[in-house]
Design an enzyme around this catalytic site. Structure first.
Site, PDB file in Angstrom:
ATOM      1  N   LYS A   1       0.842  -1.194   0.000  1.00  0.00           N
ATOM      2  CA  LYS A   1       0.000   0.000   0.000  1.00  0.00           C
ATOM      3  C   LYS A   1       0.885   1.255   0.000  1.00  0.00           C
ATOM      4  CE  LYS A   1      -3.810  -2.406   2.357  1.00  0.00           C
ATOM      5  NZ  LYS A   1      -4.783  -2.344   3.490  1.00  0.00           N
TER       6      LYS A   1
ATOM      7  N   HIS B   1      -1.784  -5.644   1.391  1.00  0.00           N
ATOM      8  CA  HIS B   1      -3.015  -6.396   1.141  1.00  0.00           C
ATOM      9  C   HIS B   1      -2.634  -7.783   0.696  1.00  0.00           C
ATOM     10  CE1 HIS B   1      -6.894  -7.638  -0.479  1.00  0.00           C
ATOM     11  NE2 HIS B   1      -6.197  -8.140  -1.476  1.00  0.00           N
TER      12      HIS B   1
ATOM     13  N   ASN C   1      -1.852  -0.226   7.022  1.00  0.00           N
ATOM     14  CA  ASN C   1      -1.255  -1.487   7.469  1.00  0.00           C
ATOM     15  C   ASN C   1      -0.385  -2.151   6.407  1.00  0.00           C
ATOM     16  OD1 ASN C   1      -3.267  -2.266   5.771  1.00  0.00           O
ATOM     17  ND2 ASN C   1      -4.490  -3.349   7.309  1.00  0.00           N
TER      18      ASN C   1
ATOM     19  N   TYR D   1     -12.176  -3.241  -3.648  1.00  0.00           N
ATOM     20  CA  TYR D   1     -12.755  -3.128  -2.303  1.00  0.00           C
ATOM     21  C   TYR D   1     -14.286  -3.120  -2.319  1.00  0.00           C
ATOM     22  CZ  TYR D   1      -8.180  -2.300  -0.111  1.00  0.00           C
ATOM     23  OH  TYR D   1      -6.892  -2.435   0.380  1.00  0.00           O
TER      24      TYR D   1
ATOM     25  N   GLU E   1      -9.002 -10.592  -7.929  1.00  0.00           N
ATOM     26  CA  GLU E   1      -8.130  -9.434  -7.678  1.00  0.00           C
ATOM     27  C   GLU E   1      -6.962  -9.387  -8.674  1.00  0.00           C
ATOM     28  OE1 GLU E   1      -7.146  -9.911  -3.556  1.00  0.00           O
ATOM     29  OE2 GLU E   1      -9.167  -9.349  -2.886  1.00  0.00           O
TER      30      GLU E   1
HETATM   31  P1  IDP Z   1      -7.506  -7.207   5.470  1.00  0.00           P
HETATM   32  O1  IDP Z   1      -6.685  -6.210   4.674  1.00  0.00           O
HETATM   33  O2  IDP Z   1      -6.745  -7.677   6.678  1.00  0.00           O
HETATM   34  O3  IDP Z   1      -8.059  -8.327   4.634  1.00  0.00           O
HETATM   35  P2  IDP Z   1     -10.191  -6.054   5.462  1.00  0.00           P
HETATM   36  O4  IDP Z   1     -11.199  -6.325   6.533  1.00  0.00           O
HETATM   37  O5  IDP Z   1     -10.396  -6.742   4.139  1.00  0.00           O
HETATM   38  O6  IDP Z   1      -8.745  -6.400   6.064  1.00  0.00           O
HETATM   39  O7  IDP Z   1     -10.156  -4.475   5.253  1.00  0.00           O
HETATM   40  C1  IDP Z   1      -9.520  -3.888   4.153  1.00  0.00           C
HETATM   41  C2  IDP Z   1      -8.664  -2.745   4.648  1.00  0.00           C
HETATM   42  O8  IDP Z   1      -9.526  -1.710   5.173  1.00  0.00           O
HETATM   43  C3  IDP Z   1      -7.728  -3.077   5.804  1.00  0.00           C
HETATM   44  O9  IDP Z   1      -6.521  -3.682   5.376  1.00  0.00           O
HETATM   45  C4  IDP Z   1      -7.522  -1.738   6.441  1.00  0.00           C
HETATM   46  O10 IDP Z   1      -6.586  -0.933   5.700  1.00  0.00           O
HETATM   47  C5  IDP Z   1      -8.903  -1.100   6.309  1.00  0.00           C
HETATM   48  N1  IDP Z   1      -9.752  -1.363   7.483  1.00  0.00           N
HETATM   49  C6  IDP Z   1     -10.395  -2.523   7.775  1.00  0.00           C
HETATM   50  N2  IDP Z   1     -11.118  -2.417   8.913  1.00  0.00           N
HETATM   51  C7  IDP Z   1     -10.935  -1.155   9.345  1.00  0.00           C
HETATM   52  C8  IDP Z   1     -11.428  -0.426  10.476  1.00  0.00           C
HETATM   53  O11 IDP Z   1     -12.184  -0.940  11.324  1.00  0.00           O
HETATM   54  N3  IDP Z   1     -10.998   0.860  10.612  1.00  0.00           N
HETATM   55  C9  IDP Z   1     -10.170   1.464   9.705  1.00  0.00           C
HETATM   56  N4  IDP Z   1      -9.693   0.823   8.626  1.00  0.00           N
HETATM   57  C10 IDP Z   1     -10.056  -0.471   8.450  1.00  0.00           C
HETATM   58 MG    MG Z   2      -9.458  -8.203   3.069  1.00  0.00          MG
END
Ligand code: IDP
Ligand code: MG
Length: 136
Positions: A10, A120, A117, A50, A131
């Site tokens: 990212k 992905h 974070n 997304y 994807e």
């Molecule tokens: P993942 O990347 O671990 O699969 P997902 O639930 O698919 O997590 O969410 C996609 C992305 O959205 C996350 O990597 C993170 O950057 C963001 N995200 C997910 N949940 C939250 C939240 O509760 N608050 C803020 N950002 C979030």
């Molecule tokens: Mg995810």
């Protein structure tokens, strides 16, 4: 059975100069980088990528974050790589992601609406194929 997964570094990972460190961990684990490129994501790519998160409170901050700078996209191959890369990445929230993981070692909370974070990784065979077709 050998699988393919989509890995994105990212914009926070690219901006912080962590591309090499993240790819090093993927290769050190024994996976193969089959495709690799740096690009600026488009709004259409992000809406498709997304789609499952549309309507959630973090959706627009997430899209804005992903548009804020270049990303690195990779197709990574290996047996059980989908689960294996998510294990390398660690939990979604970098504050609680375990030390030893990419998010746990290199990420933190920056007081923003979106969790920055670093990476992905696809979460299933179906997601991975969907994807990969968005990014390659
Ligand atoms: P993942 O990347 O671990 O699969 P997902 O639930 O698919 O997590 O969410 C996609 C992305 O959205 C996350 O990597 C993170 O950057 C963001 N995200 C997910 N949940 C939250 C939240 O509760 N608050 C803020 N950002 C979030
Ligand atoms: Mg995810």
């Amino acid at each position: 059975m050998s699988e393919r997964t989509l890995v994105l570094i990212k914009p926070d990972g690219v901006d912080r100069g962590l591309t090499g460190e993240i790819l090093r961990r993927v290769e050190a684990k024994g996976y193969r980088i089959a495709e690799l490129k740096q690009l600026s994501a488009s709004e259409d790519q992000l809406a498709a990528h997304y789609a499952e998160h549309q309507g959630k409170p973090f959706y627009q901050p997430l899209v804005d974050f992903m548009l804020s700078g270049p990303v690195v996209a990779a197709v990574v191959e290996g047996d059980e790589v989908i689960k294996g890369f998510r294990s390398l990445a660690g939990q979604t929230d970098p504050t609680v992601a375990a030390p030893g993981t990419i998010r746990g070692d290199l990420g933190r909370d920056w007081g923003e609406k979106v969790q920055k974070n670093l990476v992905h990784g696809s979460d299933s065979v179906e997601s991975a194929e969907r994807e990969i077709s968005i990014w390659f």
